[in-house]
Scaffold this active site. Structure first.
Site, PDB file in Angstrom:
ATOM      1  N   HIS A  63       0.819  -1.214   0.000  1.00  0.00           N
ATOM      2  CA  HIS A  63       0.000   0.000   0.000  1.00  0.00           C
ATOM      3  C   HIS A  63       0.851   1.260   0.000  1.00  0.00           C
ATOM      4  O   HIS A  63       0.458   2.276  -0.546  1.00  0.00           O
ATOM      5  CB  HIS A  63      -0.942  -0.006   1.206  1.00  0.00           C
ATOM      6  CG  HIS A  63      -2.215  -0.715   0.910  1.00  0.00           C
ATOM      7  ND1 HIS A  63      -2.812  -1.582   1.781  1.00  0.00           N
ATOM      8  CD2 HIS A  63      -2.988  -0.689  -0.187  1.00  0.00           C
ATOM      9  CE1 HIS A  63      -3.904  -2.056   1.227  1.00  0.00           C
ATOM     10  NE2 HIS A  63      -4.042  -1.532   0.040  1.00  0.00           N
ATOM     11  N   GLU A  86      -7.182 -17.629 -22.458  1.00  0.00           N
ATOM     12  CA  GLU A  86      -5.898 -17.578 -21.756  1.00  0.00           C
ATOM     13  C   GLU A  86      -5.295 -18.963 -21.562  1.00  0.00           C
ATOM     14  O   GLU A  86      -4.264 -19.111 -20.922  1.00  0.00           O
ATOM     15  CB  GLU A  86      -6.048 -16.840 -20.422  1.00  0.00           C
ATOM     16  CG  GLU A  86      -7.188 -17.318 -19.555  1.00  0.00           C
ATOM     17  CD  GLU A  86      -7.371 -16.469 -18.313  1.00  0.00           C
ATOM     18  OE1 GLU A  86      -6.480 -15.677 -17.973  1.00  0.00           O
ATOM     19  OE2 GLU A  86      -8.424 -16.614 -17.663  1.00  0.00           O
ATOM     20  N   ASP A 139      -1.755 -15.234 -18.691  1.00  0.00           N
ATOM     21  CA  ASP A 139      -1.845 -16.688 -18.514  1.00  0.00           C
ATOM     22  C   ASP A 139      -1.566 -17.422 -19.811  1.00  0.00           C
ATOM     23  O   ASP A 139      -1.019 -18.526 -19.792  1.00  0.00           O
ATOM     24  CB  ASP A 139      -3.227 -17.081 -17.966  1.00  0.00           C
ATOM     25  CG  ASP A 139      -3.266 -16.922 -16.461  1.00  0.00           C
ATOM     26  OD1 ASP A 139      -2.322 -17.388 -15.798  1.00  0.00           O
ATOM     27  OD2 ASP A 139      -4.218 -16.310 -15.947  1.00  0.00           O
ATOM     28  N   CYS A 197      -6.782  -8.135 -22.713  1.00  0.00           N
ATOM     29  CA  CYS A 197      -6.750  -7.470 -21.403  1.00  0.00           C
ATOM     30  C   CYS A 197      -5.554  -7.919 -20.569  1.00  0.00           C
ATOM     31  O   CYS A 197      -5.464  -7.592 -19.392  1.00  0.00           O
ATOM     32  CB  CYS A 197      -8.064  -7.667 -20.646  1.00  0.00           C
ATOM     33  SG  CYS A 197      -8.426  -9.378 -20.310  1.00  0.00           S
TER      34      CYS A 197
HETATM   35  C1  PEP Z   1      -4.448 -12.638 -18.051  1.00  0.00           C
HETATM   36  O1  PEP Z   1      -4.216 -13.790 -17.696  1.00  0.00           O
HETATM   37  O2  PEP Z   1      -3.865 -12.083 -19.015  1.00  0.00           O
HETATM   38  C2  PEP Z   1      -5.446 -11.820 -17.341  1.00  0.00           C
HETATM   39  C3  PEP Z   1      -5.828 -10.648 -17.785  1.00  0.00           C
HETATM   40  O3  PEP Z   1      -5.929 -12.311 -16.164  1.00  0.00           O
HETATM   41  P1  PEP Z   1      -5.129 -12.328 -14.775  1.00  0.00           P
HETATM   42  O4  PEP Z   1      -3.904 -11.484 -14.943  1.00  0.00           O
HETATM   43  O5  PEP Z   1      -6.095 -11.825 -13.765  1.00  0.00           O
HETATM   44  O6  PEP Z   1      -4.819 -13.786 -14.605  1.00  0.00           O
HETATM   45 MG    MG Z   2      -5.546 -14.818 -16.309  1.00  0.00          MG
END
Ligand code: PEP
Ligand code: MG
Length: 599
Positions: A210, A455, A479, A526
């Protein structure tokens, strides 16, 4: 963290400059005289107490709790005047600290320990924190690691109040100073005035803590985990903090100071330029519009998403709801949070992901649902866990369906590997909707779109079949890279092998995009790759038009897009996809970025 110590050329003044490396925690450059904050462990002795003294000792502890609460409330009032999102960020933190001093495990545990071990209160606090710390240390989740830091900080405050050792005030620190400390608490950091203090560095602390969050919210350059820092610097020595590279320079030579002054001025100019981009569209030079959305892990980041010009929330990770607690979040609690996010985005789309717990993200509240597995990353996690226990999935779905009345909400499913999983969740959504309607609960006419994270390599290769079931795709490159290359994304020993430009990764991304475009399924990325300006030309050249990223990355990615020619990027992406050598791929991309990136 290893020390990388380079003794440079002799400067004017007191001698050779020293460069120490650490964690780059908050970007930017600070130059100023050192102010050393006294550190070290608090002296806590153990004293035995008699049966008749137990109540008095508990009373002394209760008084320390009351004083600590009073101090924190005072800090909170001061923090309300902090600039921008810092006020909200710090307020949230201090609320968490206040909660830890209410009827928490810490407070109850100390009270019980005073009586059972017959020891003084300060020693009981210390032992209780150590025990809580041990139970947290088996968890590898950086979020949870950050929370144990909070408990330690609150414990230290209690001990200081018990032994009557006051905190150090910053009011006496010279203007423009750089603070060097063993460790800073989030509350202490919140009291640093960024108009007066240039930056800070510490011997310990993590990038997920934090204190790091507060430093970034205040825009204070910071480097953490710098061993030997306090032994090398003296009060008043000139210090350079490079929060972008993760480097501290003690007693720099004149040339180094000039170099860093130039870099600091360039950064300030760049920041002013990026801020001006907020209201401009993310459009390429040849007129192709790109949607840039934000990923958020905590509701508090909503403001940052808006401040950075996010056109929606492309990924709301709902894991935070399950962290730091013993019970499960109910439908009402989840509804309140999802609905406030949807309202907060004011008509822009909000993509909420069902929890991705299990694997390395372990939540105490789910301890009864997850058994230890030899390969947790390949085990009962994310959508597999949700589908196995509908008592976990249904309240999330109900909360999302209700929140969808407030504006455009999309439901995203993590770790999808088969079309059946999407079908089963869709059936669950319909069942939950029927149940809610029977209860007379207001729901939107059309149920929210249901999307799949891509992923898992198998999901990418089966993208055609998944496209028949899913309303949209979001590629999770974090992932996808981990599973394609068999590299644990959290293991620093193999971090050098984690390569977004590996041809296998790029081919899976390309395959998924093509399947989605053929089927008319909206698709975004993402994972962290989306927020890296270096990869933007390649991702767009492969056909993507929607990228979702940490809010602070949006302006830089937008700047890259506004400098990009889509026809050239598409041509270069094709040339890259013809290659099978990672080095050649990187060279083609970096070369394109150099020539087609005039800034
Ligand atoms: C990913 O795996 O790219 C993703 C966006 O999910 P997280 O980072 O939450 O596993
Ligand atoms: Mg992921």
């Amino acid at each position: 963290m290893r020390i990388e110590e380079i003794v440079g050329t002799a400067p004017p003044g007191s001698g050779a400059e020293q460069r120490l490396s650490g964690l780059a925690v908050s970007p930017g450059i600070a130059i100023g005289p050192a102010h050393l904050v006294e550190g070290g462990d608090l002296p806590v002795a153990e004293c035995r107490i008699g049966e008749t003294e137990i109540e008095a000792e508990r009373g002394r502890f209760a008084e320390a709790v009351a004083v600590s609460l009073k101090q924190l409330r005072k800090v909170k009032t001061k923090a309300a005047a902090l600039p921008g999102s810092a006020a909200e960020e710090v307020g949230y933190l201090l609320d968490a600290h206040l909660a830890m001093l209410s009827n928490s495990r810490l407070v109850r545990g100390v009270g019980e320990r005073i009586a059972s071990a017959r020891i003084n209160a300060e020693r009981a606090v210390q032992l209780e924190i150590d025990e809580i710390g041990e139970s947290f240390s088996t968890m590898r989740d950086p979020y949870l690691a950050g929370r144990i830091e909070d408990i330690r900080v609150v414990g230290t405050r209690l001990i200081r109040n018990l032994i009557k050792k006051p905190y150090v005030a910053y009011s006496a620190v010279a203007d423009g100073a750089v603070i060097l400390a063993e460790e800073l608490t989030p509350a202490d950091t919140a009291l640093i005035d960024p108009e007066r203090i240039s930056g800070f560095a510490t011997v310990s602390g993590g990038a997920e803590s934090h204190t790091a969050i507060v430093a970034r919210a205040l825009g204070l350059p910071a480097v953490f985990a710098v061993p030997g820092l306090l032994e090398r610097a003296q009060k008043g020595t000139t210090i350079v903090i490079d929060g972008t590279q993760g480097c501290v320079i003690i007693d720099p030579c004149l040339e180094t100071v000039r170099d860093y002054e130039t870099r600091r001025d360039a950064l300030a100019r760049e920041r002013r330029g990026l801020a001006r981009l907020r209201k401009l569209p993310a459009v390429t030079r040849d007129g192709v519009e790109i949607t840039l959305e934000a990923n958020i892990e905590l509701p508090i980041e909503l403001q940052q998403a808006a401040a950075n010009g996010a056109m929606g929330l492309g990924l709301v990770r709902s894991e935070f709801l399950y962290m730091n607690r013993d019970d499960l979040p109910g439908e009402e609690e989840q509804y309140a949070i999802f609905a406030s996010l949807v309202r907060g985005m004011d008509g822009k789309p909000v993509t909420v992901r069902t929890f991705d717990l299990g694997g390395d993200k372990i939540a105490r509240s789910l301890s009864g649902h997850i058994v230890e597995a030899a390969n947790p990353a390949l085990g009962l996690r994310a959508i597999r866990l949700s589908l196995q226990d509908r008592r976990l999935l249904d309240p999330q779905l109900a909360a999302m369906l209700r929140a969808a009345c407030e504006g455009p909400l999309r439901i995203l499913l993590p770790m999808i590997s088969t079309a059946t999983e999407i079908r089963r969740v869709r059936e669950a959504v319909e069942q939950v909707a029927r149940r809610l309607r029977r209860r007379g609960v207001r729901l939107p006419k059309a149920l929210p779109p249901l999307g799949a994270m891509i992923e898992v390599p198998g999901a990418a290769l089966a993208a055609d079949s998944l496209a028949a079931e899913a309303d949209f795709f979001a590629i999770g490159t974090n992932d996808l890279i981990q599973y394609t290359l068999a590299i644990d994304r959290g293991d620093e020993q193999v971090a050098h092998l984690y390569n977004p430009l590996h041809p296998a990764v790029l081919r899976l991304i390309q395959f998924t995009i093509e399947a989605a475009l053929r089927r008319g399924v909206p698709i975004s990325v993402c994972g962290e790759m989306a927020g890296e300006p270096r990869f933007v030309a390649l991702l767009l050249g492969l056909g993507l038009r929607n990228l979702s990223m940490a809010p602070r990355n949006i302006p830089r990615v937008k700047q890259r897009i506004r400098n990009l020619d889509m026809i050239a990027a598409t041509r270069r992406a094709r040339a890259i996809m013809d290659q099978s050598d990672t080095g050649r791929i990187a060279a083609l991309l970096d070369d394109f970025n150099t020539i087609a990136w005039p800034n």
